[in-house]
Structure formats: C-alpha cells, structure tokens
Design an enzyme around this catalytic site. Structure first.
Site, PDB file in Angstrom:
ATOM      1  N   TYR A 160      93.872 -22.280  35.467  1.00  0.00           N
ATOM      2  CA  TYR A 160      94.391 -21.441  36.572  1.00  0.00           C
ATOM      3  C   TYR A 160      93.231 -20.792  37.326  1.00  0.00           C
ATOM      4  O   TYR A 160      93.164 -20.865  38.558  1.00  0.00           O
ATOM      5  CB  TYR A 160      95.326 -20.374  36.006  1.00  0.00           C
ATOM      6  CG  TYR A 160      95.832 -19.369  37.030  1.00  0.00           C
ATOM      7  CD1 TYR A 160      96.893 -19.681  37.886  1.00  0.00           C
ATOM      8  CD2 TYR A 160      95.273 -18.097  37.127  1.00  0.00           C
ATOM      9  CE1 TYR A 160      97.366 -18.761  38.807  1.00  0.00           C
ATOM     10  CE2 TYR A 160      95.750 -17.162  38.041  1.00  0.00           C
ATOM     11  CZ  TYR A 160      96.795 -17.494  38.884  1.00  0.00           C
ATOM     12  OH  TYR A 160      97.258 -16.581  39.797  1.00  0.00           O
TER      13      TYR A 160
HETATM   14  N1  LIG Z   1     101.614 -11.477  40.649  1.00  0.00           N
HETATM   15  C1  LIG Z   1     100.305 -11.312  40.474  1.00  0.00           C
HETATM   16  O1  LIG Z   1      99.880 -10.380  39.775  1.00  0.00           O
HETATM   17  C2  LIG Z   1      99.321 -12.239  41.137  1.00  0.00           C
HETATM   18  C3  LIG Z   1      97.963 -11.948  40.969  1.00  0.00           C
HETATM   19  C4  LIG Z   1      97.019 -12.758  41.585  1.00  0.00           C
HETATM   20  C5  LIG Z   1      97.424 -13.851  42.342  1.00  0.00           C
HETATM   21  N2  LIG Z   1      98.751 -14.109  42.474  1.00  0.00           N
HETATM   22  C6  LIG Z   1      99.100 -15.289  43.304  1.00  0.00           C
HETATM   23  O2  LIG Z   1     100.131 -14.960  44.208  1.00  0.00           O
HETATM   24  C7  LIG Z   1     100.972 -16.103  44.415  1.00  0.00           C
HETATM   25  C8  LIG Z   1     102.405 -15.745  44.101  1.00  0.00           C
HETATM   26  O3  LIG Z   1     102.468 -15.340  42.743  1.00  0.00           O
HETATM   27  P1  LIG Z   1     103.735 -14.635  42.112  1.00  0.00           P
HETATM   28  O4  LIG Z   1     103.218 -13.680  41.118  1.00  0.00           O
HETATM   29  O5  LIG Z   1     104.663 -14.180  43.155  1.00  0.00           O
HETATM   30  O6  LIG Z   1     104.385 -15.870  41.308  1.00  0.00           O
HETATM   31  P2  LIG Z   1     105.898 -16.042  40.780  1.00  0.00           P
HETATM   32  O7  LIG Z   1     105.782 -16.920  39.566  1.00  0.00           O
HETATM   33  O8  LIG Z   1     106.584 -14.743  40.652  1.00  0.00           O
HETATM   34  O9  LIG Z   1     106.588 -16.893  41.954  1.00  0.00           O
HETATM   35  C9  LIG Z   1     106.088 -18.159  42.267  1.00  0.00           C
HETATM   36  C10 LIG Z   1     107.108 -18.936  43.080  1.00  0.00           C
HETATM   37  O10 LIG Z   1     106.576 -20.248  43.286  1.00  0.00           O
HETATM   38  C11 LIG Z   1     107.531 -21.221  42.880  1.00  0.00           C
HETATM   39  N3  LIG Z   1     106.800 -22.379  42.367  1.00  0.00           N
HETATM   40  C12 LIG Z   1     105.857 -22.400  41.387  1.00  0.00           C
HETATM   41  N4  LIG Z   1     105.440 -23.656  41.183  1.00  0.00           N
HETATM   42  C13 LIG Z   1     106.153 -24.457  42.025  1.00  0.00           C
HETATM   43  C14 LIG Z   1     106.184 -25.867  42.268  1.00  0.00           C
HETATM   44  N5  LIG Z   1     105.440 -26.724  41.558  1.00  0.00           N
HETATM   45  N6  LIG Z   1     107.001 -26.329  43.224  1.00  0.00           N
HETATM   46  C15 LIG Z   1     107.792 -25.491  43.930  1.00  0.00           C
HETATM   47  N7  LIG Z   1     107.812 -24.156  43.745  1.00  0.00           N
HETATM   48  C16 LIG Z   1     106.994 -23.653  42.797  1.00  0.00           C
HETATM   49  C17 LIG Z   1     108.371 -20.535  41.812  1.00  0.00           C
HETATM   50  O11 LIG Z   1     109.656 -21.128  41.660  1.00  0.00           O
HETATM   51  C18 LIG Z   1     108.449 -19.106  42.355  1.00  0.00           C
HETATM   52  O12 LIG Z   1     109.522 -18.955  43.269  1.00  0.00           O
HETATM   53  C19 LIG Z   1     100.405 -17.204  43.517  1.00  0.00           C
HETATM   54  O13 LIG Z   1      99.534 -18.012  44.271  1.00  0.00           O
HETATM   55  C20 LIG Z   1      99.639 -16.438  42.462  1.00  0.00           C
HETATM   56  O14 LIG Z   1      98.607 -17.202  41.888  1.00  0.00           O
HETATM   57  C21 LIG Z   1      99.711 -13.336  41.880  1.00  0.00           C
END
Ligand SMILES: NC(=O)c1ccc[n+]([C@@H]2O[C@H](COP(=O)([O-])OP(=O)(O)OC[C@H]3O[C@@H](n4cnc5c(N)ncnc54)[C@H](O)[C@@H]3O)[C@@H](O)[C@H]2O)c1
Length: 253
Positions: A160
C-alpha cells in the site's frame, strides 16, 4: 475556531465530475461536496449497494456505474457509459484504494500485483480514458488521492505505501505531459481521516489519543476536510495549480 461559511465555487456548477470509490468514506464526502456545488457527479465503485444508496439520496446530481477498478477494460467501459450519460468528464478524482494490512514476509507476487492494481494502476488508466475529452473541452482537473502513510514511514502494509508513493510520481509526471492541454494534475495526501472503515477497524481510544498528540491541530479529521481541498483544486480558483501535493492531516506528518 470553526465556521459554517465554507467555500462556494461557481465554476463547478454544471461541471461533469468522475469520482472513483465514491460510494463511501472520503469519496462519498467528495461526491456530496461536488453535488452541493451544482456539479454533475458520476461514481465508479464496486460497492453497488452503497453507490446506489448515495445516488438515490443525492437525486439528479449523482449517477453511478458498477466497476471493479482492478479490471481496466471494465473501467474503460464504465467511463464511456458515464460520459455518454453526463457529458465529457472535466474533473477526475482518483480516490479508490484499500489500505489492507499485510506482513512483508507473506506478500506473494500475485498479492503485490493485486495491491498495485487496486491502489495505483487504475489511476493512470482513468486519466488516460478522460484526458482526450478534457483536452477537447479546453482543459480539466485531475486530483489523485495519495496518503501521508509513506511520508510518515508507516510499516505493516508495504504494498500500500509503495503504491501511495507512486501516486506522487504519477501526479508530477502526468502534470507535465497534460499541462499543454490545460489539464491540471494534483495530489491530495490525507492524514488519518475518520471514515466508517477507519473507525471500525483501527480507531482504538489509545490510537486516537496518540494521533491527536501527533497532529499540530488536536482534533480528529472528518472526511469533509479532504473533500474541501479537492473542491478547491477542481475549481477555476486553482487555475494555476498543477503538479502539487496538498496535505490535509492537521499537521500530523
Ligand atoms: N481514511 C484515511 O485515513 C486515509 C488516509 C490516507 C489516505 N487515504 C486515501 O483516501 C482515499 C479514500 O480512502 P477511504 O478511507 O475513504 O477508503 P474507504 O475504504 O472508506 O472507501 C474506499 C471506496 O473505494 C471503493 N473501492 C475500493 N477498491 C475498489 C475497486 N477495486 N473497485 C471499485 N471500487 C473500489 C470502496 O468500495 C469504497 O467505496 C484512498 O485513496 C486512501 O488511500 C485515506
């Protein structure tokens, strides 16, 4: 100090916006933010129930297509279907990813490739799918979601953090290639953001206290703050911002 008077961007009204992984978490906050600005939003997600539910809540401003983004042919078909219904996409938010933990000793070549496909590869191919339409429209904005995890040197998920470091290179390389067509490419790096998934999986009282102590600003971060940075970068207010890396982490990295 908190305020309810957040940004309003007239340039986003009527704009066609594609959000990958827009069904839940930060993506859903981004979708809600764009719809509130009067944009026309298309979600690509493999969580059909959540995507359909959000689109139903938001009404005519929001559409969606089922898509597993690890399948590039399916991604290309879904982008074409949404563009047919909504018009050419001029804002792309590459948001979808999964931060599943894994021990470095256990990673197989298949798992490594699958993590790259879920966390990085689709971002490039989504850009490739929408860029010609953006160029024809006179320009566009691409926002890639990175992460401060690799900047902080977090362990426990090397496939990741490697993919997320790749988002940085993808952003700066494509910003150079697409700049002549007036397509801006930026990255937003969230810190630890309190999505449903994070709260369910990792948010022990000790972890939350430690995070607050690590941040300069001592509040936990709601997804809406990431969405607000994305809205700014999509808008014409950010017309001269490209190849930038914008951190939303409360000063935690
Ligand atoms: N939440 C955090 O603390 C955090 C921190 C740093 C970076 N991020 C980044 O922010 C972005 C959003 O993260 P989040 O926390 O909201 O994630 P989350 O897991 O809550 O939501 C991710 C969404 O993407 C969809 N998804 C994942 N893989 C998929 C695939 N192969 N095909 C279609 N849909 C897919 C899921 O169904 C979900 O709706 C990501 O890029 C993550 O790396 C999040």
């Amino acid at each position: 100090m908190s305020s309810r008077n957040f940004g309003n961007y007239p340039s986003l009204k009527g704009r066609v916006v594609l959000v990958t992984g827009g069904a839940s978490g930060i993506g859903a906050a981004i979708v809600r933010g764009f719809v509130a600005q009067g944009a026309q939003v298309g979600i690509l997600d493999y969580d059909a129930e959540a995507a359909a539910g959000l689109a139903h809540d938001l009404g005519s401003g929001c559409d969606w297509e089922y898509c597993d983004l690890r399948d590039i042919a399916a991604l290309q078909r879904a982008v074409a279907a949404l563009s047919d219904r909504l018009g050419p996409v001029t804002v792309l938010v590459n948001n979808a990813a999964r931060d599943d933990r894994h021990g470095w000793q256990d990673v197989t070549t298949e798992y490594w490739d699958e993590r790259m496909a879920n966390n990085l590869r689709h971002m490039f191919f989504a850009i490739q799918a929408v860029a010609p339409g953006m160029a024809a429209a006179g320009g566009g904005s691409v926002i890639n979601l990175g992460s401060t995890s690799w900047v902080e040197g977090m362990g426990g998920m090397p496939a990741y953090t490697t993919a997320k470091a790749g988002v940085h290179g993808l952003t700066r390389g494509m910003a150079r290639d697409l700049g002549p067509q007036r397509i801006r490419v930026n990255a937003v790096l969230p810190g630890w953001i309190m999505t449903e998934r994070q709260l369910e999986l990792w948010a022990s009282p000790e972890a939350l206290e430690a995070r607050k102590a690590q941040q300069c600003l001592p509040e936990l971060i709601d997804p809406v703050y990431v969405a607000r940075m994305v809205l700014f970068l999509a808008s014409d207010d950010a017309a001269m911002c490209s190849a930038g890396i914008y951190v939303v982490d409360g000063g935690g990295s």
